[in-house]
Enzyme design. Structure first.
Site, mmCIF file in Angstrom:
data_model
loop_
_atom_site.group_PDB
_atom_site.id
_atom_site.type_symbol
_atom_site.label_atom_id
_atom_site.label_comp_id
_atom_site.label_asym_id
_atom_site.label_seq_id
_atom_site.Cartn_x
_atom_site.Cartn_y
_atom_site.Cartn_z
ATOM 1 N N GLY A 197 15.508 60.399 -25.849
ATOM 2 C CA GLY A 197 14.335 61.257 -25.882
ATOM 3 C C GLY A 197 13.954 61.618 -27.300
ATOM 4 N N SER A 198 13.288 62.747 -27.443
ATOM 5 C CA SER A 198 12.749 63.157 -28.736
ATOM 6 C C SER A 198 13.843 63.674 -29.657
ATOM 7 C CB SER A 198 11.698 64.251 -28.541
ATOM 8 O OG SER A 198 12.311 65.455 -28.108
ATOM 9 N N ALA A 199 13.559 63.632 -30.960
ATOM 10 C CA ALA A 199 14.514 64.139 -31.944
ATOM 11 C C ALA A 199 14.714 65.640 -31.787
ATOM 12 C CB ALA A 199 14.039 63.805 -33.355
ATOM 13 N N SER A 200 13.659 66.371 -31.472
ATOM 14 C CA SER A 200 13.785 67.828 -31.358
ATOM 15 C C SER A 200 14.758 68.204 -30.248
ATOM 16 C CB SER A 200 12.414 68.463 -31.113
ATOM 17 O OG SER A 200 11.829 67.965 -29.920
ATOM 18 N N THR A 201 14.656 67.547 -29.099
ATOM 19 C CA THR A 201 15.591 67.828 -28.007
ATOM 20 C C THR A 201 16.990 67.339 -28.356
ATOM 21 O OG1 THR A 201 13.805 67.639 -26.384
ATOM 22 C CG2 THR A 201 16.050 67.490 -25.554
ATOM 23 N N GLY A 202 17.083 66.186 -29.011
ATOM 24 C CA GLY A 202 18.383 65.671 -29.417
ATOM 25 C C GLY A 202 19.109 66.608 -30.360
ATOM 26 N N GLU A 254 20.040 58.832 -28.488
ATOM 27 C CA GLU A 254 19.077 57.807 -28.893
ATOM 28 C C GLU A 254 17.731 58.502 -28.965
ATOM 29 O OE1 GLU A 254 16.340 55.602 -29.545
ATOM 30 O OE2 GLU A 254 16.317 55.233 -27.394
ATOM 31 N N CYS A 278 9.761 54.252 -28.548
ATOM 32 C CA CYS A 278 10.423 54.849 -29.708
ATOM 33 C C CYS A 278 10.441 53.894 -30.895
ATOM 34 C CB CYS A 278 11.827 55.304 -29.352
ATOM 35 S SG CYS A 278 12.869 54.019 -28.633
#
EC number: 1.2.1.71
Length: 492
Positions: A220-225, A243, A277
């Site tokens: 998913g997104s970098a912010s959630t990661g 990822e 992505c």
């Protein structure tokens, strides 16, 4: 009843949710999120099912996975329609996603044996054996851009290794998640081995905060990661594989075939309406007449792309974004770049207000300061011009992300230089950035992720290695270490 916990379909006790087609607003799915107690119940079911599932022979687990593959093949048309209607993708692209899911089964079985499995080396006095053991209970967080294919890569590999799972699809693609789980149910998975919880942020936080979780596989997104990384900090006993996204560069050097370069760029930047992505976000074009001609042709051809409905005939190259809100976010990013001083080469346009249909946008940012280093998940391409190849590489690496990078050039030496200097997990030469082989590791560095939990290396993150020295007999060595005396003393 939209949750599957311990082999039973139950009604969620959390927030009410519904999913609509992002273009027509047709209601596709309705249900309730899992609340914290139901998330904990799913984890308990997975924990209870783990010992028996892990002790199954690999061939037994493989048989169920292969039954699932057969069901995917049998229901390919139905699942294609579900994915297309829920995401807004054209039918042709949703069909390729289901095909990728089917193909991933055989690849994952091969990867299990190649990357994990069992290996034995004979020794003079025994053997050295490498085995792999499952982690236990894993959570899988799925994305919305490939709601069938990407979670499938985690789920299949984890089940083959002997783990039990809790799967949370994206809240934007609950219908696809439910449809896939029903096929797993028909494949004969024992109760509790795979559990489905639907929901958004609250459900996800409840799942990732469970003490009894052994690991989490996220796409998913970098912010959630980053949020998940903070949440699981101080817990090294848990495997966390992330990822995330990318702000990916595509370098266009001198090219003889401009139309071929334009086609590669369209495939890199705008396929899936820019919602991959690995999509090119930054286009680096060499200064000069040839670069000018390339950009003019790109704007010309990209300007003819008309996003359409999932079932249009003839089919369109791109469909809608995942939601009208996502399309609005792309429009706002374009306007922000214009306000910073960017020069629009091709203006994004909403095909119909209130829908997610958005035409591609291209904006030049050469010399513009303070451009956000972010992943705009949609059909917006940022252009920079450069004078020499070293400058192109510097621009390419000027990002906190490091997922994919590409070069269009006839010069092999330039590609060799890029391989040495690029900071990216995927580096392609005269191939679209969005092209990746399932038989190779997939992932990036920096803000793009911390491991390679997808594709060929997925098996690595679903099991831990156990090394053994073993001998069927216990014998005294013929030669003893210095200082050891095993001589028998005479009785006095």
């Amino acid at each position: 009843m939209t949750l599957w916990i311990n082999g039973d379909w139950i009604t969620g006790q959390g927030e009410r949710r519904r999913k609509t087609n992002p273009v027509s607003a047709e209601i596709l799915w309705q249900g309730n999120d899992a609340n914290a107690a139901q998330v904990a119940e799913a984890c308990q079911a997975a924990r209870a099912a783990f010992p028996r599932w892990a002790r199954q022979p690999f061939t037994a687990r493989q048989a169920i996975v292969q039954k699932f593959a057969a069901l995917l093949e049998a229901h390919k048309a139905d699942l294609t329609e579900v994915i297309a209607r829920e995401t807004g993708k054209p039918r042709w692209e949703a069909a390729t996603e289901v095909t990728a899911m089917i193909n991933k089964i055989a690849i994952s079985i091969k990867a299990y044996h190649a990357r994990t499995g069992e290996q034995k080396s004979e020794l003079v006095d025994g053997a050295a054996t490498l085995r792999h053991r499952p982690h236990g209970v894993l959570a899988v967080f799925g994305p919305y851009n490939f709601p069938g294919h990407l979670p499938n890569g985690h789920i299949v590999s984890a089940l083959l290794a002997g783990n039990t799972l809790i799967f949370k699809p994206s809240e934007l693609t609950p219908w696809t998640g439910e449809t896939v789980i029903k096929l797993w149910e028909r494949a004969g998975l024992p109760a509790g081995v795979l559990n489905l919880v639907q929901g958004g942020r609250e459900t996800g936080q409840a799942l990732s905060s469970l003490d009894d979780l052994d690991g989490l596989l996220f796409t998913g997104s970098a912010s959630t990661g980053y949020q998940l990384h903070r949440q699981l900090s101080g817990q090294p006993e848990k495997i966390l594989a992330l990822e995330m996204g990318g702000n990916n560069p595509l370098i266009i050097e001198d090219v003889a075939n401009i139309d071929a370069a334009v086609h590669l760029t369209l495939q890199s930047a705008f396929i899936t309406a820019g919602q991959r992505c690995t999509c090119a976000r930054r286009l680096l074009v060499k200064q000069g007449a040839q670069g000018d001609a390339f950009l003019a042709r790109l704007v010309d051809v990209a300007g003819r792309l008309q996003p359409g409905r999932w079932d249009d005939d003839p089919q369109s190259f791109i469909g809608g974004l995942i939601s009208a809100q996502a399309a609005q976010h792309v429009m706002e990013a374009w306007r922000q770049r214009e306000a910073l001083g960017g020069r629009t080469l091709l203006a994004s346009r909403k095909v119909k207000e209130g829908t997610s249909l958005l035409t591609p946008g291209i904006i030049e940012l050469t010399g513009v300061a303070d451009v956000p280093d972010e992943e705009v998940f949609g059909p917006l391409l940022n252009v920079w011009r450069y004078a020499h190849f070293d400058e192109a590489i510097r621009l390419a690496n000027n990002t906190r992300f490091g997922l994919s990078c590409g070069l269009v050039s006839t010069d092999r030496a330039q590609f060799e230089q890029l391989l040495l200097e690029a900071r990216a997990g995927i580096v392609n030469w005269n191939k679209p950035l969005t092209g990746a082989a399932s038989t190779a590791p997939f992932g990036g560095v920096g803000a793009s992720g911390n491991h390679r939990p997808s594709a060929w290396y997925a098996a690595d993150y679903c099991a831990w290695p156990m090394a053994s020295l073993e001998s069927p007999e216990l014998t005294l060595p013929a030669t003893l270490s210095p200082g050891l005396d095993f001589s028998r003393r005479e009785a006095v």
